[in-house]
Scaffold this motif. Structure first.
Motif, mmCIF file in Angstrom:
data_model
loop_
_atom_site.group_PDB
_atom_site.id
_atom_site.type_symbol
_atom_site.label_atom_id
_atom_site.label_comp_id
_atom_site.label_asym_id
_atom_site.label_seq_id
_atom_site.Cartn_x
_atom_site.Cartn_y
_atom_site.Cartn_z
ATOM 1 N N LEU A 61 -19.822 -34.809 -15.042
ATOM 2 C CA LEU A 61 -19.031 -34.920 -16.265
ATOM 3 C C LEU A 61 -18.522 -33.566 -16.733
ATOM 4 O O LEU A 61 -17.394 -33.448 -17.224
ATOM 5 N N ALA A 62 -19.326 -32.536 -16.564
ATOM 6 C CA ALA A 62 -18.881 -31.192 -16.959
ATOM 7 C C ALA A 62 -17.748 -30.719 -16.061
ATOM 8 O O ALA A 62 -16.769 -30.134 -16.546
ATOM 9 N N VAL A 63 -17.844 -30.983 -14.772
ATOM 10 C CA VAL A 63 -16.780 -30.593 -13.849
ATOM 11 C C VAL A 63 -15.510 -31.371 -14.156
ATOM 12 O O VAL A 63 -14.404 -30.825 -14.154
ATOM 13 N N ARG A 64 -15.641 -32.662 -14.482
ATOM 14 C CA ARG A 64 -14.485 -33.482 -14.826
ATOM 15 C C ARG A 64 -13.808 -32.958 -16.084
ATOM 16 O O ARG A 64 -12.578 -32.846 -16.148
ATOM 17 N N ALA A 69 -9.290 -30.265 -18.579
ATOM 18 C CA ALA A 69 -8.794 -29.260 -19.525
ATOM 19 C C ALA A 69 -7.785 -28.325 -18.865
ATOM 20 O O ALA A 69 -6.941 -27.743 -19.548
ATOM 21 N N ARG A 70 -7.819 -28.195 -17.551
ATOM 22 C CA ARG A 70 -6.884 -27.322 -16.853
ATOM 23 C C ARG A 70 -5.723 -28.089 -16.220
ATOM 24 O O ARG A 70 -5.014 -27.579 -15.372
ATOM 25 N N ALA A 87 2.141 -24.771 -11.504
ATOM 26 C CA ALA A 87 1.808 -23.612 -12.322
ATOM 27 C C ALA A 87 2.091 -22.357 -11.515
ATOM 28 O O ALA A 87 2.102 -22.379 -10.277
ATOM 29 N N ALA A 88 2.331 -21.292 -12.213
ATOM 30 C CA ALA A 88 2.567 -20.030 -11.525
ATOM 31 C C ALA A 88 1.288 -19.589 -10.839
ATOM 32 O O ALA A 88 0.195 -19.725 -11.397
#
Length: 106
Positions: A61-64, A69-70, A87-88
């Motif tokens: 869940l933390a990795v998800r 978020a990114r 993304a650049a």
């Protein structure tokens, strides 16, 4: 008392004292075993809480949440996404080195 009965009585007392010493040693070992079992239970509880704390940081869940978020897309939703803006790329830090490589094609 005859001489045989005195010897048997002394043997009985010696065996009784040996049995008492063995019982005392057994009690000490039993108490040590009980202490070790309680320490083991406490360490297992501590390990469980440490694993829960680690799962909050490195769990699925933390990795998800980090990936979401990114702007990363979960795999089951890839078919629903029509366009993902690139993304650049990160800027590479120039690392000076004294090594030069030349390639000659013939």
């Amino acid at each position: 008392m005859t001489r045989l009965s005195q010897r048997l009585f002394m043997l009985y007392l010696a065996l009784l004292l040996a049995l008492a010493a063995l019982g005392a040693h057994n009690q000490v070992r039993r108490n040590l075993h009980a202490d070790l079992l309680s320490d083991k239970a406490a360490l297992q509880d501590q390990l469980g809480s440490l694993r829960r704390n680690a799962a909050e940081v490195t769990g699925a869940l933390a990795v998800r949440a980090w990936a979401h978020a990114r702007g990363m897309v979960p795999a089951p939703e890839v078919a629903n996404v029509t366009h993902i803006a690139p993304a650049a790329p990160p800027e590479a830090a120039a690392q000076p080195s004294g090594l030069e490589v030349y390639t000659v094609w013939r």
